[in-house]
Motif scaffolding. Structure first.
Motif, PDB file in Angstrom:
ATOM      1  N   GLU A 547       0.690  -0.822   0.091  1.00  0.00           N
ATOM      2  CA  GLU A 547      -0.852  -0.475  -0.346  1.00  0.00           C
ATOM      3  C   GLU A 547       0.902   1.094  -0.217  1.00  0.00           C
ATOM      4  O   GLU A 547       0.553   2.073  -0.769  1.00  0.00           O
ATOM      5  CB  GLU A 547      -1.286  -0.231   1.376  1.00  0.00           C
ATOM      6  N   TYR A 607      -4.727  -8.346  -6.201  1.00  0.00           N
ATOM      7  CA  TYR A 607      -5.889  -7.481  -5.592  1.00  0.00           C
ATOM      8  C   TYR A 607      -7.462  -8.459  -5.735  1.00  0.00           C
ATOM      9  O   TYR A 607      -7.705  -9.441  -6.945  1.00  0.00           O
ATOM     10  CB  TYR A 607      -6.874  -6.390  -5.613  1.00  0.00           C
ATOM     11  N   TYR A 609     -11.939  -7.727  -4.784  1.00  0.00           N
ATOM     12  CA  TYR A 609     -12.570  -6.970  -4.666  1.00  0.00           C
ATOM     13  C   TYR A 609     -14.270  -7.444  -4.393  1.00  0.00           C
ATOM     14  O   TYR A 609     -14.453  -8.495  -4.459  1.00  0.00           O
ATOM     15  CB  TYR A 609     -13.302  -6.031  -5.984  1.00  0.00           C
ATOM     16  N   SER A 610     -14.863  -6.222  -3.847  1.00  0.00           N
ATOM     17  CA  SER A 610     -15.740  -7.150  -2.440  1.00  0.00           C
ATOM     18  C   SER A 610     -16.405  -5.773  -2.218  1.00  0.00           C
ATOM     19  O   SER A 610     -16.415  -4.633  -2.485  1.00  0.00           O
ATOM     20  CB  SER A 610     -15.391  -7.914  -0.851  1.00  0.00           C
ATOM     21  N   ASN A 613     -17.026  -3.929   0.671  1.00  0.00           N
ATOM     22  CA  ASN A 613     -15.433  -3.019   0.838  1.00  0.00           C
ATOM     23  C   ASN A 613     -16.045  -2.207  -0.112  1.00  0.00           C
ATOM     24  O   ASN A 613     -15.164  -1.073  -0.117  1.00  0.00           O
ATOM     25  CB  ASN A 613     -14.182  -4.093   0.525  1.00  0.00           C
ATOM     26  N   LYS A 616     -13.558  -1.480  -3.338  1.00  0.00           N
ATOM     27  CA  LYS A 616     -11.639  -1.151  -3.583  1.00  0.00           C
ATOM     28  C   LYS A 616     -10.966  -2.429  -3.437  1.00  0.00           C
ATOM     29  O   LYS A 616     -11.157  -3.119  -2.473  1.00  0.00           O
ATOM     30  CB  LYS A 616     -12.414  -0.658  -1.931  1.00  0.00           C
ATOM     31  N   PRO A 617      -9.818  -1.641  -3.976  1.00  0.00           N
ATOM     32  CA  PRO A 617      -8.848  -2.936  -3.599  1.00  0.00           C
ATOM     33  C   PRO A 617      -8.811  -3.401  -2.766  1.00  0.00           C
ATOM     34  O   PRO A 617      -7.672  -2.662  -1.803  1.00  0.00           O
ATOM     35  CB  PRO A 617      -7.928  -2.449  -5.060  1.00  0.00           C
ATOM     36  N   GLU A 618      -8.443  -4.814  -2.053  1.00  0.00           N
ATOM     37  CA  GLU A 618      -7.490  -5.449  -1.464  1.00  0.00           C
ATOM     38  C   GLU A 618      -6.680  -6.503  -1.508  1.00  0.00           C
ATOM     39  O   GLU A 618      -7.445  -7.133  -2.208  1.00  0.00           O
ATOM     40  CB  GLU A 618      -8.735  -5.511  -0.454  1.00  0.00           C
ATOM     41  N   LEU A 619      -5.952  -6.256  -1.322  1.00  0.00           N
ATOM     42  CA  LEU A 619      -5.207  -7.013  -1.081  1.00  0.00           C
ATOM     43  C   LEU A 619      -4.851  -8.511  -1.320  1.00  0.00           C
ATOM     44  O   LEU A 619      -6.058  -8.628   0.257  1.00  0.00           O
ATOM     45  CB  LEU A 619      -3.250  -7.149  -0.618  1.00  0.00           C
ATOM     46  N   ASP A 620      -5.101  -9.561  -2.013  1.00  0.00           N
ATOM     47  CA  ASP A 620      -5.694 -10.688  -1.961  1.00  0.00           C
ATOM     48  C   ASP A 620      -4.560 -11.711  -1.019  1.00  0.00           C
ATOM     49  O   ASP A 620      -3.365 -11.497  -0.919  1.00  0.00           O
ATOM     50  CB  ASP A 620      -6.026 -11.260  -2.980  1.00  0.00           C
ATOM     51  N   PRO A 621      -5.187 -12.166  -0.522  1.00  0.00           N
ATOM     52  CA  PRO A 621      -4.492 -12.931   1.182  1.00  0.00           C
ATOM     53  C   PRO A 621      -3.876 -14.217   0.912  1.00  0.00           C
ATOM     54  O   PRO A 621      -2.816 -14.597   1.261  1.00  0.00           O
ATOM     55  CB  PRO A 621      -6.066 -13.940   1.672  1.00  0.00           C
TER      56      PRO A 621
END
Length: 711
Positions: A547, A607, A609-610, A613, A616-621
């Motif tokens: 990030e 990323y 996306y859900s 959220n 918004k882009p979230e780091l893929d676990p």
């Protein structure tokens, strides 16, 4: 200082202005409504040279207003109208004059001069009417906003307040009058949202629906119908009703919406949108003069700032250099293209087939390795034509004709025996491409151009085993093909002038911005983006959190963050290009082990996306688990410095190698092929302004006064 003196002083600074005259003629309105004065704005050229407002043009309009003001005061006329020459109303301030300004006081005079003249339209003793007969932008829109009433032509193709897009504010009444006419929410859409959305234009119907115009008429007899309507208004037969403007919370919400849009597009990196929003916010109290004064100040500040100069530079690159490519051979050498062949029928090949079909309207034939793929490619083109038909963009006859022109065959000899231009869009591997070209050369006519859509491979190497390598040319499109204008035209070592000229002629018919580039690894856009992305990847690999690395380049105001861009391109393609460049320049281009892991794991990006959220882009676990990072953590500022230094170094080396003619071509490529912002001027003006060019290369990329305030 009087308006006349103000404009005279400004005119002396701009001796080469294309001057617009303001002709006054008188006519008797229908139904005995009275004698009417009509002012026509005309610069004496046809519609290809639109009418603009420089200081001498404003002075001419001022003189016309002197005349009609006297006539109105003496009771000789019942109203005043203003319209334009055929197809053009007026397209705003003359930017060539703005570029020449060196002093804040002169910039202030331009703002004041426009205001003083336009304001007089509102002060005439009889009602005033603007008839938007054709293209209206910027000051052209604003002169109409000062009138009592407005009509618009249904045929009007383009209407906008594009100033924020260029790095200015609508400074001759736009920020103040428009929200007071149609409400702050709609005004923010026109002034901020449309401008930052690649300078989106409105059509006549939309201008009317927004409430900017009070009436709309067909283009064929637009002026005649507008004058009949004018007579009805003046006689009281037609009453114009406008909505009550909400000056409460709705106004504040609209400004907040505008700030959100500006943040998402430019991330605070360009001041124009925010200055415009401040003026719109203050216009809530309806004090017009206060608004005009704020517009003057904002205009002058922005004219003397780097972003506007970069914006004008970018605009000129796209409008002028983009239409006359540097280094292109004599266009008379180009050969006619009456049939196009496309090797491949995958998504890229199908997009290319559709583009050639729509723009050239000649037979297009696709080939591939099995019938199923060929049918799928032709099916894609047919489905896209049906979409155009459904949207009313083409009629049934045109749809049938286009569909009949596109075919698919398995046998290249059958498909390409009479093709003049054959383009391949197959797997990005040199051996595959050489095989394809050998097969095509064996069956194509001797004059046919063999074009490759390669994004990073050597065109010369691809042509090296052919009998006629002189007809091979690089023709690199950017995805999505229908949207991004850039076409990198690559001259191989053997490419002859006739083949190159034909490629440029085809590019023009395709309505693409063609830039001539040398056959160097990854050409222009992919080489710069790969160096840019590579440096981001390096700092992540070394230990900087994802990030932080992403946020570091936000102040550039790029269309998307580096890792979102990687997702769009596809990590596998990103990896392939970085490997190609690593082989060519191992000291500068790295291959990220983390990117390799992401590709090997079959991930489509970094990323997820859900809906929870807000997408918004979230780091893929799963990606986070794959990442192996060092312990060197940089700050956002350190990351940004490293990335920009790398880009400046790469551009310097590309110019030394002669990949393109000048730095201007690098910027043109980034603007039209990667969507880099106008307010950066592409990239080199920004690197010059931020001191990066001199820090890295010991000199600026551009001469003083090019994309900057003249010394």
């Amino acid at each position: 200082m009087s308006t006349t003196e103000l404009l005279k002083g400004a005119a002396e600074l701009f001796p080469d202005e294309v001057v617009t005259s303001a002709h006054v003629r008188h006519l008797d309105l229908p139904a005995g409504a009275g004698r009417f004065a009509l002012i026509t704005l005309d610069n004496g050229f046809d519609h290809t040279k639109p009418t603009t407002f420089g200081p001498a043009s404003l002075a001419n309009l001022n003189t016309a207003i002197d005349q009609v003001e006297k006539e109105a005061g003496a009771g000789e006329i019942v109203g005043v109208g203003i319209t334009g020459k055929p197809f053009i109303f007026a397209v705003g301030a003359d930017l060539k004059g703005v570029e020449l300004l060196k002093e804040h006081k002169d910039a202030l005079a331009i703002g004041k001069g426009g205001h003083e003249v336009f304001k007089r339209l509102a002060g005439i003793a009889v009602p005033t009417f603007a008839y938007y007969n054709g293209a209206a932008m910027g000051g052209g829109v604003e002169v109409g906003l000062h009138c009592s009433y407005r009509t618009v032509s249904k045929a009007l193709p383009a209407f906008s307040l594009p100033e924020v897009f260029l790095g200015l504010v609508p400074g001759w009444g736009g920020c103040t009058l428009l929200p007071n006419l149609i409400g702050a929410d709609k005004a923010v859409s026109v002034i901020i949202e449309n401008s930052l959305n690649q300078n989106k234009q409105l059509k006549g119907e939309q201008v009317f629906d927004l409430g900017i115009a009070d009436a709309i008429f067909e283009g064929a007899d637009f002026l005649e119908q507008s004058l009949i309507w004018t007579a009805q208004v003046l006689k009281g037969d037609v009453a114009v009703e406008r909505p009550v403007i909400d000056r409460g919370e709705a106004w504040d919400q609209a400004v907040a919406k505008g700030r959100f849009i500006a943040d998402s597009k430019v991330h605070g990196a360009a001041p124009a949108a925010y200055r415009a929003l401040d003026i719109i916010a203050a216009a809530k109290n309806g004090d017009l003069q206060q608004g005009y004064d704020a517009e003057d100040k904002a205009l002058a500040d922005l004219i003397m700032g780097g972003e506007l100069r970069a914006g004008i530079y970018a605009f000129n690159l796209v409008q002028k250099r983009g239409k006359r490519p540097a280094g292109a051979p004599d266009k008379n050498l180009a050969r006619p293209v009456t049939k196009v062949g496309v090797v491949g029928a995958g998504l890229m090949a199908s997009q290319l087939a559709l583009l050639f079909l729509r723009r050239l309207e000649v037979p297009v034939v696709l080939t591939d390795i099995d019938q199923e793929r060929v049918d799928k490619g032709v099916g894609y083109v047919h489905a896209e034509i049906d979409k155009l038909l459904g949207k009313g963009r083409i009629n049934q006859d045109k749809a049938n004709r286009l569909k009949a022109l596109v075919t698919g065959v398995l046998d290249k000899a059958e498909g390409f025996a009479d093709a003049d231009f054959i383009i391949e869009a197959v797997f990005e591997e040199i051996g595959v491409k050489q095989t394809v070209f050998a097969e095509v050369e064996a069956v194509a006519p001797a004059h046919a151009i063999l074009a490759t859509n390669t994004s990073s491979l050597s065109v010369s190497e691809m042509a090296s085993k052919l009998k006629n390598p002189e007809r091979v040319v690089g023709f690199h499109f950017f995805n999505p093909v229908a949207i991004l204008p850039l076409l990198e035209i690559v001259r191989g070592e053997a490419t002859d002038d006739a083949s190159l000229a034909t490629a440029f002629a085809v590019a023009k018919k395709l309505k693409k911005t063609a830039v001539l580039v040398k056959d160097a690894p990854a050409f222009v856009v992919n080489r710069i983006l790969t160096r840019f992305m590579g440096e981001i990847q390096n700092v992540i690999d070394e230990g900087t959190p994802v990030e932080v690395a992403e946020k570091a380049v936000e102040p550039l105001g790029l269309p998307m963050s580096p890792l979102v861009l990687l997702e769009l391109v596809g990590p596998a393609i990103g990896l392939h290009v970085s490997e190609t460049l690593n082989r060519a320049f191992p000291d500068r281009f790295t291959v990220s082990p983390n990117l390799k892991s992401v590709v090997e794991a079959g991930k489509r990006g970094f990323y997820v996306y859900s809906a929870e959220n807000g997408f918004k882009p979230e780091l893929d676990p799963e990606v986070a688990a794959l990442l192996k990072q060092g312990d060197s953590v940089l700050t956002e500022e350190q990351v940004r410095e490293r990335v920009l230094d790398a880009v400046a170094q790469e551009i310097g080396l590309m110019l030394d190698e002669g990949v393109v003619a000048e730095a201007q071509d690098i910027d043109l490529c980034l603007i039209t092929g990667a969507g880099w912002p106008f307010h950066l001027g592409g990239i080199t003006p920004y690197l010059d302004r931020a001191g990066v060019s001199e820090r890295v290369n010991g000199k600026k990329f551009l001469a003083p006064g090019v994309a900057s305030v003249p010394a």
